[in-house]
Scaffold this motif. Structure first.
Motif, PDB file in Angstrom:
ATOM      1  N   VAL A  79     -21.283 -87.567  49.130  1.00 41.80           N
ATOM      2  CA  VAL A  79     -21.844 -86.339  49.699  1.00 41.80           C
ATOM      3  C   VAL A  79     -20.790 -85.633  50.545  1.00 41.80           C
ATOM      4  O   VAL A  79     -20.634 -84.407  50.473  1.00 41.80           O
ATOM      5  CB  VAL A  79     -23.126 -86.651  50.519  1.00 41.80           C
ATOM      6  CG1 VAL A  79     -23.562 -85.445  51.327  1.00 41.80           C
ATOM      7  CG2 VAL A  79     -24.238 -87.110  49.603  1.00 41.80           C
ATOM      8  N   ALA A  80     -20.037 -86.372  51.330  1.00 39.60           N
ATOM      9  CA  ALA A  80     -18.996 -85.781  52.172  1.00 39.60           C
ATOM     10  C   ALA A  80     -17.905 -85.136  51.317  1.00 39.60           C
ATOM     11  O   ALA A  80     -17.409 -84.049  51.640  1.00 39.60           O
ATOM     12  CB  ALA A  80     -18.408 -86.841  53.091  1.00 39.60           C
ATOM     13  N   GLN A  81     -17.534 -85.806  50.212  1.00 36.41           N
ATOM     14  CA  GLN A  81     -16.527 -85.231  49.317  1.00 36.41           C
ATOM     15  C   GLN A  81     -17.032 -83.938  48.682  1.00 36.41           C
ATOM     16  O   GLN A  81     -16.293 -82.963  48.557  1.00 36.41           O
ATOM     17  CB  GLN A  81     -16.150 -86.243  48.232  1.00 36.41           C
ATOM     18  CG  GLN A  81     -15.290 -87.369  48.719  1.00 36.41           C
ATOM     19  CD  GLN A  81     -15.024 -88.410  47.633  1.00 36.41           C
ATOM     20  OE1 GLN A  81     -15.790 -88.544  46.676  1.00 36.41           O
ATOM     21  NE2 GLN A  81     -13.947 -89.162  47.807  1.00 36.41           N
ATOM     22  N   GLN A  82     -18.302 -83.926  48.275  1.00 38.28           N
ATOM     23  CA  GLN A  82     -18.871 -82.718  47.690  1.00 38.28           C
ATOM     24  C   GLN A  82     -18.904 -81.578  48.710  1.00 38.28           C
ATOM     25  O   GLN A  82     -18.602 -80.428  48.386  1.00 38.28           O
ATOM     26  CB  GLN A  82     -20.275 -82.998  47.154  1.00 38.28           C
ATOM     27  CG  GLN A  82     -20.291 -83.866  45.922  1.00 38.28           C
ATOM     28  CD  GLN A  82     -21.702 -84.277  45.511  1.00 38.28           C
ATOM     29  OE1 GLN A  82     -22.660 -84.009  46.213  1.00 38.28           O
ATOM     30  NE2 GLN A  82     -21.800 -84.940  44.368  1.00 38.28           N
ATOM     31  N   GLU A  83     -19.260 -81.885  49.939  1.00 34.21           N
ATOM     32  CA  GLU A  83     -19.273 -80.870  51.000  1.00 34.21           C
ATOM     33  C   GLU A  83     -17.861 -80.337  51.248  1.00 34.21           C
ATOM     34  O   GLU A  83     -17.658 -79.146  51.439  1.00 34.21           O
ATOM     35  CB  GLU A  83     -19.857 -81.446  52.297  1.00 34.21           C
ATOM     36  CG  GLU A  83     -21.362 -81.576  52.286  1.00 34.21           C
ATOM     37  CD  GLU A  83     -22.059 -80.221  52.238  1.00 34.21           C
ATOM     38  OE1 GLU A  83     -21.671 -79.302  52.998  1.00 34.21           O
ATOM     39  OE2 GLU A  83     -22.996 -80.083  51.429  1.00 34.21           O
ATOM     40  N   ALA A  84     -16.883 -81.237  51.248  1.00 36.37           N
ATOM     41  CA  ALA A  84     -15.493 -80.821  51.459  1.00 36.37           C
ATOM     42  C   ALA A  84     -15.040 -79.889  50.339  1.00 36.37           C
ATOM     43  O   ALA A  84     -14.381 -78.870  50.586  1.00 36.37           O
ATOM     44  CB  ALA A  84     -14.584 -82.039  51.562  1.00 36.37           C
ATOM     45  N   GLU A  85     -15.387 -80.228  49.095  1.00 37.82           N
ATOM     46  CA  GLU A  85     -15.037 -79.375  47.961  1.00 37.82           C
ATOM     47  C   GLU A  85     -15.713 -78.003  48.069  1.00 37.82           C
ATOM     48  O   GLU A  85     -15.108 -76.978  47.785  1.00 37.82           O
ATOM     49  CB  GLU A  85     -15.426 -80.049  46.636  1.00 37.82           C
ATOM     50  CG  GLU A  85     -14.560 -81.220  46.261  1.00 37.82           C
ATOM     51  CD  GLU A  85     -13.116 -80.822  45.991  1.00 37.82           C
ATOM     52  OE1 GLU A  85     -12.874 -79.755  45.386  1.00 37.82           O
ATOM     53  OE2 GLU A  85     -12.227 -81.578  46.413  1.00 37.82           O
ATOM     54  N   ARG A  86     -16.969 -78.011  48.505  1.00 31.84           N
ATOM     55  CA  ARG A  86     -17.691 -76.747  48.649  1.00 31.84           C
ATOM     56  C   ARG A  86     -17.031 -75.883  49.723  1.00 31.84           C
ATOM     57  O   ARG A  86     -16.850 -74.681  49.547  1.00 31.84           O
ATOM     58  CB  ARG A  86     -19.157 -77.003  49.011  1.00 31.84           C
ATOM     59  CG  ARG A  86     -20.012 -75.740  48.995  1.00 31.84           C
ATOM     60  CD  ARG A  86     -21.478 -76.039  49.286  1.00 31.84           C
ATOM     61  NE  ARG A  86     -21.703 -76.451  50.653  1.00 31.84           N
ATOM     62  CZ  ARG A  86     -21.797 -75.604  51.686  1.00 31.84           C
ATOM     63  NH1 ARG A  86     -21.661 -74.314  51.501  1.00 31.84           N
ATOM     64  NH2 ARG A  86     -22.022 -76.059  52.896  1.00 31.84           N
TER      65      ARG A  86
END
Length: 118
Positions: free
Chosen positions: A14-21
């Motif tokens: 989830v943190a990686q997805q947020e960072a990508e967003r």
């Protein structure tokens, strides 16, 4: 693997997805900023070119633009089904009214501010 480990892996994803967003949002904002700068530079260059042309050509360029605009307006109005043309001189509409409206009257130098509509 335990439940704690699975939760940690999920939290990391989830943190990686947020960072990508967030990276995408930043990149998008940078591109919009660059596009605004390029657009502003183009508008400034166009204004400079028009100013230079006006200086060289004098009022002739303005008159040409006015004629082109009138031609475009006449073309669009001629294709409208609810527009009628009355043949004759330019004073025919003045003669059609009994002294009420004069389309050639001088407009006031300043107009009242527009009223707000809610």
């Amino acid at each position: 693997f335990g439940a704690e480990f699975m939760q940690a892996v999920e939290a990391k994803q989830v943190a990686q997805q947020e960072a990508e967003r967030h990276k995408f949002v930043v990149l998008k904002n940078q591109q919009e900023k660059e596009a605004s700068i390029i657009r502003a530079e183009g508008e400034a260059e166009a204004a400079a070119m028009i100013s230079s042309a006006l200086y060289r050509a004098g009022p002739g360029l303005i008159e040409l633009r006015r004629i082109e605009a009138a031609k475009d307006i006449a073309k669009s109005m001629s294709s409208a089904p609810n527009v009628s043309f009355i043949p004759g001189g330019s004073n025919i509409l003045v003669n059609a009214s009994d002294g009420g409206v004069n389309p050639f009257r001088k407009m006031p130098d300043s107009l009242p501010p527009p009223q707000k509509r809610y």
